[in-house]
Write an enzyme that holds these catalytic residues in place. Structure first.
Site, PDB file in Angstrom:
ATOM      1  N   CYS A  49       1.471  -1.389  -0.127  1.00  0.00           N
ATOM      2  CA  CYS A  49       0.028   0.151  -0.504  1.00  0.00           C
ATOM      3  C   CYS A  49       0.543   1.152  -0.035  1.00  0.00           C
ATOM      4  CB  CYS A  49      -1.083  -0.385   0.754  1.00  0.00           C
ATOM      5  SG  CYS A  49      -2.458  -1.589   1.102  1.00  0.00           S
ATOM      6  N   HIS A  93     -13.434   7.775  -8.106  1.00  0.00           N
ATOM      7  CA  HIS A  93     -12.808   8.394  -9.288  1.00  0.00           C
ATOM      8  C   HIS A  93     -11.539   9.115  -8.233  1.00  0.00           C
ATOM      9  CE1 HIS A  93     -14.888   4.555 -11.045  1.00  0.00           C
ATOM     10  NE2 HIS A  93     -13.826   4.399 -11.870  1.00  0.00           N
ATOM     11  N   GLU A 140     -12.852  -2.054   2.589  1.00  0.00           N
ATOM     12  CA  GLU A 140     -10.935  -1.986   1.583  1.00  0.00           C
ATOM     13  C   GLU A 140     -10.884  -2.915   0.267  1.00  0.00           C
ATOM     14  OE1 GLU A 140      -7.737   0.752   2.949  1.00  0.00           O
ATOM     15  OE2 GLU A 140      -6.525  -1.621   2.451  1.00  0.00           O
TER      16      GLU A 140
END
Length: 156
Positions: A49, A93, A140
């Protein structure tokens, strides 16, 4: 069990009276799920990540309140509108590190921000019905999520 086609469709003010639509005076919770896609990366983290990447987040919103005269706590369509305006329009987005306040964009940080946005909006809702957020879950990935409950927000 014998299934049959109804012979008559129930009609308001004929078969059921308006004062019968509200069946109880209990607090009831309703839940609606949404998804949005966004990119982020984590600071001070050694692992995958650390790099820029994206997720399809799933947000599960549970709201409670007392029912109105027709038996609704809050309309599912209204929850959808609130989500679209307060969360989706800001996060879908998008690059989360750019659009969220300064924070590491972990699910744990994001879920508190989301709670704050939804709570502000719900305060404008019909307060006679005691509408409030009870719980949020922010996935997530399909198997990894953060949870936030009302008592944790109130006690800390």
């Amino acid at each position: 069990m014998d299934f049959q086609i109804p012979k008559k469709v129930e009609r308001i003010d004929e078969d059921i009276q308006r004062n019968e639509l509200k069946y109880h005076h209990k607090r009831v919770a309703v839940t609606k799920e949404f998804t949005f896609d966004a990119a982020h990366h984590l600071h001070c983290y050694e692992g995958k990540c650390k790099s820029l990447h994206g997720h399809t987040y799933k947000l599960v919103i549970t709201i409670s309140g007392y029912v109105d005269d027709i038996g609704l706590t809050i309309d599912f369509g209204e929850i959808k509108q609130i989500f679209k305006e307060e969360i989706d329009s800001k996060l879908d987005h998008r690059y989360l590190n750019e659009v969220l306040p300064n924070m590491n964009t972990t699910a744990e940080n994001m879920i508190v921000w989301i709670w704050e946005q939804l709570e502000k909006r719900l305060k404008k809702h019909d307060q006679e019905r005691g509408t409030r957020i009870e719980e949020l879950k922010l996935y997530e990935t399909p198997t990894s999520y953060a949870t936030l409950k009302r008592e944790w927000m109130e006690n800390d």
